[in-house]
Design a protein around this motif. Structure first.
Motif, PDB file in Angstrom:
ATOM      1  N   PHE A 203     -16.976  16.596 -32.621  1.00  0.00           N
ATOM      2  CA  PHE A 203     -16.270  17.466 -33.567  1.00  0.00           C
ATOM      3  C   PHE A 203     -15.035  18.122 -32.954  1.00  0.00           C
ATOM      4  O   PHE A 203     -14.400  18.957 -33.598  1.00  0.00           O
ATOM      5  N   SER A 204     -14.677  17.770 -31.728  1.00  0.00           N
ATOM      6  CA  SER A 204     -13.559  18.450 -31.062  1.00  0.00           C
ATOM      7  C   SER A 204     -12.239  18.213 -31.793  1.00  0.00           C
ATOM      8  O   SER A 204     -11.409  19.127 -31.905  1.00  0.00           O
ATOM      9  N   GLN A 205     -12.029  16.996 -32.292  1.00  0.00           N
ATOM     10  CA  GLN A 205     -10.787  16.701 -33.012  1.00  0.00           C
ATOM     11  C   GLN A 205     -10.709  17.464 -34.329  1.00  0.00           C
ATOM     12  O   GLN A 205      -9.627  17.845 -34.769  1.00  0.00           O
ATOM     13  N   VAL A 206     -11.859  17.697 -34.971  1.00  0.00           N
ATOM     14  CA  VAL A 206     -11.881  18.454 -36.219  1.00  0.00           C
ATOM     15  C   VAL A 206     -11.445  19.890 -35.963  1.00  0.00           C
ATOM     16  O   VAL A 206     -10.664  20.478 -36.714  1.00  0.00           O
ATOM     17  N   ALA A 207     -11.939  20.474 -34.883  1.00  0.00           N
ATOM     18  CA  ALA A 207     -11.582  21.853 -34.543  1.00  0.00           C
ATOM     19  C   ALA A 207     -10.094  21.979 -34.248  1.00  0.00           C
ATOM     20  O   ALA A 207      -9.457  22.993 -34.588  1.00  0.00           O
ATOM     21  N   ALA A 208      -9.500  20.952 -33.642  1.00  0.00           N
ATOM     22  CA  ALA A 208      -8.083  21.009 -33.271  1.00  0.00           C
ATOM     23  C   ALA A 208      -7.153  20.652 -34.425  1.00  0.00           C
ATOM     24  O   ALA A 208      -5.960  20.948 -34.375  1.00  0.00           O
ATOM     25  N   ALA A 209      -7.670  20.031 -35.469  1.00  0.00           N
ATOM     26  CA  ALA A 209      -6.831  19.566 -36.575  1.00  0.00           C
ATOM     27  C   ALA A 209      -6.350  20.738 -37.421  1.00  0.00           C
ATOM     28  O   ALA A 209      -7.069  21.722 -37.603  1.00  0.00           O
ATOM     29  N   PRO A 210      -5.124  20.671 -37.969  1.00  0.00           N
ATOM     30  CA  PRO A 210      -4.633  21.724 -38.866  1.00  0.00           C
ATOM     31  C   PRO A 210      -5.363  21.659 -40.208  1.00  0.00           C
ATOM     32  O   PRO A 210      -5.882  20.615 -40.600  1.00  0.00           O
ATOM     33  N   ILE A 211      -5.385  22.787 -40.911  1.00  0.00           N
ATOM     34  CA  ILE A 211      -6.054  22.806 -42.213  1.00  0.00           C
ATOM     35  C   ILE A 211      -5.293  21.923 -43.203  1.00  0.00           C
ATOM     36  O   ILE A 211      -5.879  21.111 -43.919  1.00  0.00           O
TER      37      ILE A 211
END
Length: 418
Positions: A203-211
């Motif tokens: 889930f690391s990429q999800v946390a770093a992705a913009p809304i």
């Protein structure tokens, strides 16, 4: 006895049913569709955007009579890869535009001359195995996604794969009422939960992705050499399109080649590819995964397909959501594909059964036998930078054989006319 009601092409679907049914179609196409942009090293957001736009255009052009979801085409990978390496991605986009434009011209030719020629060059004994090969040649892709072809098989992948496939198979048999029309969606959710439990989801990429994020739009550039490298793909995608329309016709119980007509569906497919090239996306094509979903669920409503298209467009602008969907692991996609690709293969066999193909006739035996072997043997025919293999090569072989047999019939030389 299966008492599930068929939801036909033109039927309206209540909103509380529309959303899960649309999600089911979007998840079915997602794994394969985002693979193409990852190979081309571009953002999947623009592809999700164009998949949705292309699907809505296709529904409009076909007057809402041909249920089909347009996803990323794999037919362009080899020639486009050569063009990207030698000229750059913008020139590959120019090739996509050219192929789409020529495909629209081909649709006009079909409109003028009709579709009777299809019965001559692809009779049931040839069309059945060609359609079956659409699913069968993808079986290796399903196994590869699931990690079952890796040199060392990860037990966690096997667990997730079996949970997903088991839920899809037994759900389609055991689920009742509302659940009976969303077994694929339930299988995706069950597989994803199993993947999280097994610790193979990051889930690391999800946390770093913009809304929120805008898709990356790119304009094409044109070069004659680049266009000529990609243009022969038109033969491949036309064969694929006809096969998809035939199998969809069998599933929904209507002749889509007649109504709305092959010219309309062919135009919608190629017009979408042309627009894709103009805005920086990859070419689109009608998707076998979504045909499989319709076969499993018996839900053929174009409103459901349109809902999936709207969801795909929304995902292209919501950064965290599109990134979250990308975390769906390969074993989940592979488990779903195992069933869906097999359903397409079964639809090809259904053509042979429904047409009551007589295999006491040597011509039918020869046609079906040679087509199956040509498609599954791994033989490849290279024409310039284009490589014909699998279903497309089998389709070409079947068309040539059928045409020769037709001419021999006209000359009264075949022995089964006695």
């Amino acid at each position: 006895m299966d008492n599930r009601r068929i939801i036909q092409v033109e039927e309206k679907v209540p909103f509380n049913l529309l959303v899960p049914l649309s999600l089911q179609h979007m998840f079915a196409m997602f794994g394969a569709s985002v693979l193409v942009p990852s190979i081309f090293h571009i953002s999947p957001a623009i592809v999700l955007f164009m998949n949705g736009i292309g699907t809505l255009l296709f529904i409009f052009v076909t007057k809402g009579k041909a249920p089909a979801y347009l996803g990323s085409s794999f037919a362009f990978l080899a020639p486009a890869g050569v063009v990207i390496a030698n000229f750059g991605y913008e020139y590959a986009l120019g090739g996509f535009v050219a192929v789409g434009f020529c495909g629209c011209i081909l649709a006009y030719i079909v409109y003028k001359f009709g579709t009777d020629w299809i019965d001559v060059v692809l009779p049931p004994a040839a069309m059945g195995p060609v359609v079956a090969l659409i699913g069968l040649e993808l079986s290796g892709s399903a196994a590869s996604n699931a990690g079952l072809l890796d040199p060392v098989i990860n037990p966690k992948n096997v667990i997730v794969f079996l949970v997903t496939l088991g839920t899809a198979v037994f759900g389609s048999i055991l689920f009742r009422k509302f659940l009976s029309v969303i077994p694929i969606l339930i299988a995706v959710v069950a597989g994803y939960v199993a993947a999280v439990a097994c610790g193979i989801v990051d889930f690391s990429q999800v946390a770093a992705a913009p809304i929120f994020a805008l898709p990356n739009f790119t304009t094409p550039k044109f070069n004659l050499n680049a266009i000529m490298m990609i243009l022969p793909v038109l033969l491949v995608i036309t064969s694929e399109h006809i096969g998809h329309q035939v199998v969809t016709s069998k599933i929904v119980g209507r002749d889509l080649l007649k109504d709305p007509g092959l010219h309309r569906s062919l135009f919608g497919d190629n017009f979408s590819t042309m627009i894709s090239g103009l805005i920086g996306s990859v070419p689109t094509t009608t998707y076998g995964e979504n045909i499989g979903v319709m076969a499993v669920t018996r839900v053929y409503s174009v409103r459901v397909i349109g809902g999936a298209a709207v969801l795909s467009i929304a995902c292209s602008f919501i950064g965290k959501l599109s990134t979250l969907i990308q975390t769906i692991p390969g074993p989940v996609i592979g488990g779903i594909s195992f069933l869906l690709y097999g359903m397409i293969g079964t639809s090809g066999l259904r053509i042979l059964v429904d047409a009551q193909v007589d295999y006491s006739k040597n011509r039918n035996q020869a046609l079906t036998s040679v087509i199956f072997v040509a498609g599954l043997s791994g033989i490849a025919l290279k024409i310039g930078s284009i490589q014909l293999t699998g279903m497309v090569l089998a389709c070409v072989v079947g068309m040539v054989m059928s045409l020769v047999i037709y001419l021999l019939d006209r000359a009264h030389l075949t022995n089964d006319q006695d």
